[in-house]
Structure formats: structure tokens, C-alpha cells
Design an enzyme around this catalytic site. Structure first.
Site, PDB file in Angstrom:
ATOM      1  N   ARG A 186      38.144  24.601  67.323  1.00  0.00           N
ATOM      2  CA  ARG A 186      37.667  25.888  67.828  1.00  0.00           C
ATOM      3  C   ARG A 186      37.837  26.017  69.341  1.00  0.00           C
ATOM      4  NH1 ARG A 186      33.510  24.430  64.042  1.00  0.00           N
ATOM      5  NH2 ARG A 186      32.332  23.816  65.857  1.00  0.00           N
TER       6      ARG A 186
ATOM      7  N   GLU B 197      27.616  14.056  66.600  1.00  0.00           N
ATOM      8  CA  GLU B 197      26.378  14.265  65.863  1.00  0.00           C
ATOM      9  C   GLU B 197      26.459  13.900  64.388  1.00  0.00           C
ATOM     10  OE1 GLU B 197      28.089  18.426  66.780  1.00  0.00           O
ATOM     11  OE2 GLU B 197      28.100  16.440  67.652  1.00  0.00           O
TER      12      GLU B 197
END
Length: 172
Positions: free
Chosen positions: A59, A96
């Protein structure tokens, strides 16, 4: 930027329970929001002499390409392993949801460059920190770090280098 923020969709419990995923695809499909993001990004860097924008897969390619176009800079993709066709340098990092690796072409950045590293979202900072270390190893004149969205509760800024100017258009 409140209009842009209103176009970002929250997906609860994705990709796992307890996570609120900030889905920027709903912002991307809105022409007004995209123009506002483009203008916001360009206004941050138009007068800083930027020669290259590094966009982080995937992205980060979107905002990074828009930023590079708007300020007249080159675009450099930071990709997952095996996606770049020429000689590369790489860094592995924790993020994460697990571990990953990022690569740049070995000749992507020169000592004459002033670089903005762009990604769509700052969460824990592992991806951006790895990209920063790769770019830094190529000895550019200056490195800036930029995001469209920052999730401040995850303290991602804390792992980013103190010497880098870090900007985000939207902070949650």
C-alpha cells in the site's frame, strides 16, 4: 484531513480478535479523499529537495507514487524478497503479526539523494525501521519518514530513529 479520516473503514477483529484494522481502501476509492491526501503529502515535502520517494510494499506504493509524482521525484519500491530483478540489499524485522523481510535494489539510492520513505500506516514501526536502515546504508544526504495514518497507541514512533523527521497526515 477529517474528511479523509471519515473515509477510512474500521474492521473489527481483523486479522485476529482484538485488532481494529484501519482499512484505507475505502479512502482510496474516494476521489476527493485521494486529492486531499495527494495535496497533504506534497505540501509536506515540496520544498525539501526530495529526489527519491521509497514506497513500502504494497500500500505504500500508492501514496509513495502519488507523492513522487506531485513533487517531481523518482520512485523506489521497497519489496518483499524475490520481487526485484536486479541485485538487492535486504533487512529482516518483526512486525505486529510475525516476521518479514524487505528489499531494495542495491543501486536505488545514491549519496546525492534526499529521500522520503513512505508507507500507508504506522503501527509497530518494524517495517519502516527496516526500510530506514536499508536506505541509510546507502548514505543519502537526508531521510524523511512519512505515513498517511499513524496508530499512536501502538507506539511505533518509539522504534523509529530519532534523527529522522517523521510525519503522519492522520493520527488515531
Amino acid at each position: 484531513m477529517e474528511y479523509v479520516k471519515s473515509k477510512i473503514r474500521d474492521i473489527i477483529d481483523f486479522p485476529k480478535p482484538g485488532i481494529i484494522f484501519r482499512d484505507l481502501t475505502t479512502m482510496l476509492k474516494d476521489a476527493k479523499a485521494m486529492h486531499m491526501v495527494a495535496d497533504g503529502l506534497a505540501s509536506l515535502y515540496r520544498d525539501k529537495g526530495i529526489t527519491k520517494v521509497v514506497g513500502i510494499e504494497s500500500r505504500g506504493f500508492i501514496g509513495g507514487s502519488i507523492l513522487a509524482y506531485e513533487i517531481g521525484a523518482g520512485f523506489v519500491p521497497a519489496r518483499k524478497p524475490g520481487k526485484l530483478p536486479a541485485d538487492t540489499i535486504s533487512a529482516s524485522f518483526e512486525k505486529e503479526y510475525g516476521f518479514d523481510t524487505i528489499e531494495l535494489h542495491a543501486d536505488a539510492i545514491t549519496p546525492d539523494d534526499i529521500v522520503v520513505i513512505h508507507d500507508d500506516l504506522l503501527a509497530t514501526g518494524g517495517t519502516m525501521n527496516a526500510a530506514y536502515e536499508l536506505v541509510k546504508s546507502m548514505n543519502p544526504k537526508k531521510i524523511y519518514i512519512n505515513f498517511i495514518v499513524e496508530l499512536s497507541a501502538l507506539n511505533g514512533r518509539d522504534v523509529l530513529p530519532k534523527e529522522a523527521e517523521v510525519t503522519s497526515l492522520i493520527v488515531y
